[in-house]
Design a protein around this motif. Structure first.
Motif, PDB file in Angstrom:
ATOM      1  N   LEU A 140       0.923  -1.356  -0.197  1.00 47.74           N
ATOM      2  CA  LEU A 140      -0.323   0.308   0.219  1.00 47.74           C
ATOM      3  C   LEU A 140       0.498   1.476  -0.109  1.00 47.74           C
ATOM      4  O   LEU A 140       0.648   1.864  -0.873  1.00 47.74           O
ATOM      5  CB  LEU A 140      -0.967   0.419   1.337  1.00 47.74           C
ATOM      6  CG  LEU A 140      -1.784   1.474   1.417  1.00 47.74           C
ATOM      7  CD1 LEU A 140      -2.657   1.515  -0.104  1.00 47.74           C
ATOM      8  CD2 LEU A 140      -2.424   1.109   2.901  1.00 47.74           C
ATOM      9  N   LEU A 141       1.726   0.554   0.515  1.00 46.85           N
ATOM     10  CA  LEU A 141       2.954   2.563   0.816  1.00 46.85           C
ATOM     11  C   LEU A 141       3.563   2.382  -0.326  1.00 46.85           C
ATOM     12  O   LEU A 141       2.962   3.343  -0.559  1.00 46.85           O
ATOM     13  CB  LEU A 141       3.913   2.181   1.765  1.00 46.85           C
ATOM     14  CG  LEU A 141       4.521   3.314   2.360  1.00 46.85           C
ATOM     15  CD1 LEU A 141       3.661   4.308   2.598  1.00 46.85           C
ATOM     16  CD2 LEU A 141       5.706   2.557   3.020  1.00 46.85           C
ATOM     17  N   ILE A 142       3.828   1.390  -1.265  1.00 42.58           N
ATOM     18  CA  ILE A 142       4.644   1.638  -2.231  1.00 42.58           C
ATOM     19  C   ILE A 142       3.427   2.357  -3.545  1.00 42.58           C
ATOM     20  O   ILE A 142       3.857   3.282  -4.158  1.00 42.58           O
ATOM     21  CB  ILE A 142       5.258   0.300  -3.011  1.00 42.58           C
ATOM     22  CG1 ILE A 142       6.461   0.250  -1.975  1.00 42.58           C
ATOM     23  CG2 ILE A 142       5.852   0.802  -4.288  1.00 42.58           C
ATOM     24  CD1 ILE A 142       6.606  -1.116  -1.977  1.00 42.58           C
ATOM     25  N   GLU A 143       2.486   1.808  -3.641  1.00 44.46           N
ATOM     26  CA  GLU A 143       1.525   2.264  -4.400  1.00 44.46           C
ATOM     27  C   GLU A 143       1.239   3.456  -3.922  1.00 44.46           C
ATOM     28  O   GLU A 143       0.421   4.354  -5.725  1.00 44.46           O
ATOM     29  CB  GLU A 143       0.391   0.657  -3.902  1.00 44.46           C
ATOM     30  CG  GLU A 143       0.630  -0.152  -5.245  1.00 44.46           C
ATOM     31  CD  GLU A 143      -0.612  -1.279  -5.190  1.00 44.46           C
ATOM     32  OE1 GLU A 143      -1.461  -0.728  -4.930  1.00 44.46           O
ATOM     33  OE2 GLU A 143      -0.592  -2.896  -5.853  1.00 44.46           O
ATOM     34  N   VAL A 144       0.148   3.603  -2.763  1.00 46.76           N
ATOM     35  CA  VAL A 144      -0.161   5.601  -2.977  1.00 46.76           C
ATOM     36  C   VAL A 144       0.301   6.163  -2.796  1.00 46.76           C
ATOM     37  O   VAL A 144       0.338   7.600  -2.544  1.00 46.76           O
ATOM     38  CB  VAL A 144      -1.069   4.840  -1.678  1.00 46.76           C
ATOM     39  CG1 VAL A 144      -2.541   3.672  -1.754  1.00 46.76           C
ATOM     40  CG2 VAL A 144      -0.643   4.907  -0.376  1.00 46.76           C
ATOM     41  N   ASP A 145       1.728   6.117  -2.681  1.00 44.90           N
ATOM     42  CA  ASP A 145       2.606   7.002  -2.503  1.00 44.90           C
ATOM     43  C   ASP A 145       3.856   6.665  -3.468  1.00 44.90           C
ATOM     44  O   ASP A 145       4.955   8.013  -3.016  1.00 44.90           O
ATOM     45  CB  ASP A 145       3.141   7.195  -1.285  1.00 44.90           C
ATOM     46  CG  ASP A 145       2.685   7.771   0.072  1.00 44.90           C
ATOM     47  OD1 ASP A 145       1.976   9.009  -0.181  1.00 44.90           O
ATOM     48  OD2 ASP A 145       2.844   7.508   0.966  1.00 44.90           O
ATOM     49  N   GLY A 146       3.704   6.328  -4.676  1.00 44.03           N
ATOM     50  CA  GLY A 146       3.861   6.513  -5.965  1.00 44.03           C
ATOM     51  C   GLY A 146       3.792   8.473  -6.449  1.00 44.03           C
ATOM     52  O   GLY A 146       3.247   9.136  -6.533  1.00 44.03           O
ATOM     53  N   ILE A 147       4.724   8.396  -6.934  1.00 43.65           N
ATOM     54  CA  ILE A 147       4.623  10.077  -7.448  1.00 43.65           C
ATOM     55  C   ILE A 147       3.776  10.137  -8.443  1.00 43.65           C
ATOM     56  O   ILE A 147       3.998  11.705  -7.952  1.00 43.65           O
ATOM     57  CB  ILE A 147       6.350   9.894  -8.202  1.00 43.65           C
ATOM     58  CG1 ILE A 147       6.701  11.485  -9.251  1.00 43.65           C
ATOM     59  CG2 ILE A 147       5.662   9.855 -10.235  1.00 43.65           C
ATOM     60  CD1 ILE A 147       8.394  12.028  -9.343  1.00 43.65           C
ATOM     61  N   GLN A 148       2.542   9.587  -8.971  1.00 41.67           N
ATOM     62  CA  GLN A 148       1.949  10.159  -9.183  1.00 41.67           C
ATOM     63  C   GLN A 148       1.097  10.891  -8.030  1.00 41.67           C
ATOM     64  O   GLN A 148       0.211  12.189  -8.505  1.00 41.67           O
ATOM     65  CB  GLN A 148       1.320   8.778 -10.413  1.00 41.67           C
ATOM     66  CG  GLN A 148       2.145   9.225 -12.267  1.00 41.67           C
ATOM     67  CD  GLN A 148       1.315   8.109 -12.423  1.00 41.67           C
ATOM     68  OE1 GLN A 148       0.100   7.577 -12.132  1.00 41.67           O
ATOM     69  NE2 GLN A 148       1.730   7.485 -13.677  1.00 41.67           N
ATOM     70  N   ASP A 149       0.512   9.595  -7.148  1.00 37.84           N
ATOM     71  CA  ASP A 149      -0.552   9.787  -6.172  1.00 37.84           C
ATOM     72  C   ASP A 149      -0.252  11.437  -5.405  1.00 37.84           C
ATOM     73  O   ASP A 149      -1.115  12.246  -5.067  1.00 37.84           O
ATOM     74  CB  ASP A 149      -0.335   8.669  -5.472  1.00 37.84           C
ATOM     75  CG  ASP A 149      -1.461   7.796  -5.740  1.00 37.84           C
ATOM     76  OD1 ASP A 149      -1.603   7.630  -7.412  1.00 37.84           O
ATOM     77  OD2 ASP A 149      -1.955   6.526  -5.209  1.00 37.84           O
ATOM     78  N   GLN A 150       1.177  10.906  -5.562  1.00 38.57           N
ATOM     79  CA  GLN A 150       1.510  12.088  -4.466  1.00 38.57           C
ATOM     80  C   GLN A 150       1.314  13.841  -4.828  1.00 38.57           C
ATOM     81  O   GLN A 150       1.084  14.297  -4.620  1.00 38.57           O
ATOM     82  CB  GLN A 150       3.684  12.348  -4.026  1.00 38.57           C
ATOM     83  CG  GLN A 150       3.573  11.086  -3.389  1.00 38.57           C
ATOM     84  CD  GLN A 150       4.552  11.215  -2.755  1.00 38.57           C
ATOM     85  OE1 GLN A 150       5.169  12.489  -1.592  1.00 38.57           O
ATOM     86  NE2 GLN A 150       5.358  10.297  -2.008  1.00 38.57           N
TER      87      GLN A 150
END
Length: 621
Positions: A484-494
């Motif tokens: 979850l940390l990797i998926e939701v905190d990717g550069i696009q989501d951020q």
């Protein structure tokens, strides 16, 4: 008195003089003036046959050989060569050749040799600076016959005799070998001409067939003899191996009957500090480990002892020390690496650490201590096998009941992370229960779970970090929280979550292709999620750089720090600055492409209570 031996080289039409010691300068000058040259390979003085060279040779050897005598001898020798049968002519015998000359001269010698050896064939020998080519143009033999193949094989052996390796090179460093020439080829001409098969040629081929059959018969007998000898030796080896196995089994039984195995409970376990483990492992004898350690080729390791082996006699200990790679049940399920670092509750935590974090983890070993007369002999780390995979010497080691591990996390910080981990577990459990996806939340309903828990974490203003995930006890939850940390905190989501307005001033920090930190002050225009090269999770950022009027754009797909406003990064953050007299020396604190530069930047601004709005280096959800 100087002794000289004279040899006539009819094949090269030369004279060779062999001295038993170095001739005096006067003799050497006489030889040189008569066109004699010294061969360092054959250790002789040589020259072409002529009246002058024979005079010098006769004077030095008290001989009376003339050119006519030599020519007659050569004719006789040539006649003898021509009387060789085809079988005899094609049998290769190593000969001495001069390979310390140009390929052109070597090709000439090869041509003359083949012409004498196979007068019934027309053979072309050509060369360039590193290539000798032999082509059979005509002969009385069929192109696919064994006779022509035998002639070609002889030609190959002859050319190969001239080939000389000056330097074998080094295959480990891709340094090639060095030869006097590199390529040679023996072939049948594409317009090969088969000449008339005379009665003499037929007899020669018949004789060749007979000799070939005898040779094959002799080879078959030789191979059979070799095979029988091999089987005889193999039988002896099998008998010896069986004896060794029986002796080994006796020793194994003696060892098993001579030890007392003690498995230690947790409260009885202790530590061996500073055991010397040789870097060359998996040795069969203790002496081999001692030899490696004495060379200084070892590392110091700390070992937690979970089992003890107590030998009751020296013979059994000696036997065991000489058969460390044999399997023993008492070593099963022992050894291995472990850490008491409270950031690692499973190997999932370690695998999700970056390189710098992994370097801060202190690893130790578990193992089996070997005793005789209550004295520690050595320690074994079997790494889960049932043989002594690694052995540590303990003469210079110490035994401690307790061992203190330096922790990165301690006190209130650790307790806070544990409380947050408990809270995260409750939020996850509530989410799974509400969605009724107990069996499928990790698989087919992952997206639904992810979106829901993401909203809940925002609702509770819960900042999900790697430190919190490390303290989770449930392995499945731990694994999926990392996901979850990797998926939701990717550069696009951020970037989407940051809600940056057009015209806002931003400061960007990232490592350039040259490995150094780039500080970029921009005025934001827009950001579009996109795919860039092989990266699916990328953004196209459009902006106006500081002191520019026109819009620019750049693609970002990896580590990036973004702060609101324009900020200056003091030189001292990433560099050391020294003043010596009128000189100012600036040195970088880190090598290129070192992510610790991001840590310095984050720490610098954190002290000023400035937090990045985009942080793909160490994301905080």
């Amino acid at each position: 008195m100087l002794n000289v031996e004279l040899k006539i080289n009819d094949e090269l039409k030369g004279i060779e003089l062999y001295f038993d010691s170095i001739p005096n300068p006067e003799v050497r000058n006489t030889l040189k003036s008569s066109k004699f040259r010294f061969s360092s390979r054959k250790k002789c003085w040589y020259a072409k046959q002529n009246e002058d060279t024979f005079k010098i040779a006769n004077a030095l050897t008290n001989s009376n050989i003339t050119t006519t005598d030599t020519q007659n001898a050569a004719i006789k020798k040539t006649t003898n060569k021509n009387t060789l049968s085809l079988w005899e002519a094609t049998q290769w015998i190593d000969i001495e050749v001069n390979n310390n000359q140009e390929t052109k001269q070597m090709a000439k010698e090869i041509r003359q040799h083949l012409k004498k050896r196979f007068p019934q064939c027309k053979i072309s020998v050509t060369s360039d600076y590193n290539h000798i080519n032999v082509t059979i143009k005509q002969s009385p033999y069929n192109e696919d016959s064994q006779y022509l193949k035998a002639i070609r094989n002889y030609c190959n052996n002859l050319v190969n005799a001239y080939k000389h390796c000056y330097n074998a090179g080094d295959p480990y460093t891709d340094i090639p070998a060095s030869y006097n020439f590199y390529f040679f080829n023996t072939s049948v001409n594409y317009d090969y001409n088969q000449t008339e098969v005379t009665e003499e040629v037929k007899k020669n081929m018949e004789l060749f067939d007979q000799q070939q059959a005898l040779y094959e018969q002799a080879e078959e007998a030789r191979k059979e003899e070799e095979y029988q000898e091999y089987m005889k030796q193999q039988e002896l080896r099998n008998i010896e191996y069986k004896k060794q196995q029986e002796e080994t089994q006796k020793q194994v039984e003696h060892i098993n009957n001579s030890i007392n195995v003690k498995s230690l409970e947790d409260d009885k376990q202790y530590y061996i500090i500073g055991a010397e483990f040789a870097n060359l492992n998996k040795n069969n004898t203790l002496d081999q480990y001692i030899e490696e350690v004495q060379k200084g080729d070892y590392s110091l390791e700390n070992v937690k002892v979970t089992k003890e082996l107590h030998f009751d006699n020296q013979e059994a200990l000696t036997n065991y020390s000489n058969m460390l790679l044999n399997n023993f049940e008492f070593l099963q399920e022992t050894g291995g690496s472990y850490t008491e670092d409270n950031r690692i509750n499973s190997m999932t935590d370690f695998h999700n650490m970056d390189k710098m974090e992994r370097n801060t983890v202190q690893w130790n070993l578990t193992g089996v201590a070997v005793f005789y007369n209550d004295k520690l002999q050595f320690v074994i780390d079997a790494q889960g096998h049932d043989y002594a995979r690694y052995v540590g010497l303990t003469d210079n080691a110490t035994i401690q009941i307790d061992f203190t591990f330096d922790q990165v996390l301690e006190g209130e910080e650790l307790q806070e992370l544990k409380l947050k981990a408990d809270e995260l577990e409750s939020i996850s459990t509530d989410t799974i229960t509400e969605l009724n996806i107990i069996d499928t939340w990790q698989t087919e309903h992952w997206t639904e779970y992810k979106d829901t828990i993401k909203d809940k974490l925002k609702q509770y203003q819960f900042k999900l970090t790697k430190g919190i995930i490390q303290q989770l006890e449930i392995e499945s939850l731990k694994t999926n929280m990392y996901k979850l940390l990797i998926e939701v905190d990717g550069i696009q989501d951020q970037f989407m979550e940051a809600n940056i307005k057009q015209g806002e001033k931003l400061t960007l920090f990232y490592i350039s292709d040259w490995g150094s930190i780039v500080t970029s002050r921009i005025t934001f225009d827009n950001c579009i999620p996109t795919k860039y090269a092989q990266y699916d999770n990328a953004i196209k950022l459009t902006f106006t750089p500081e002191r520019k009027r026109k819009l620019h754009y750049n693609y970002f797909h990896s580590t990036l720090l973004v702060y609101k406003g324009w900020h200056e990064l003091p030189e001292e953050v990433l560099h050391t600055v020294e003043h010596t007299g009128n000189m100012r020396i600036t040195k970088s604190k880190y090598h290129s492409v070192d992510n610790r530069q991001y840590d310095e930047i984050l720490s610098h601004y954190k002290r000023q209570d400035i937090i990045p709005i985009i942080n793909t280096y160490k994301p905080v959800f």
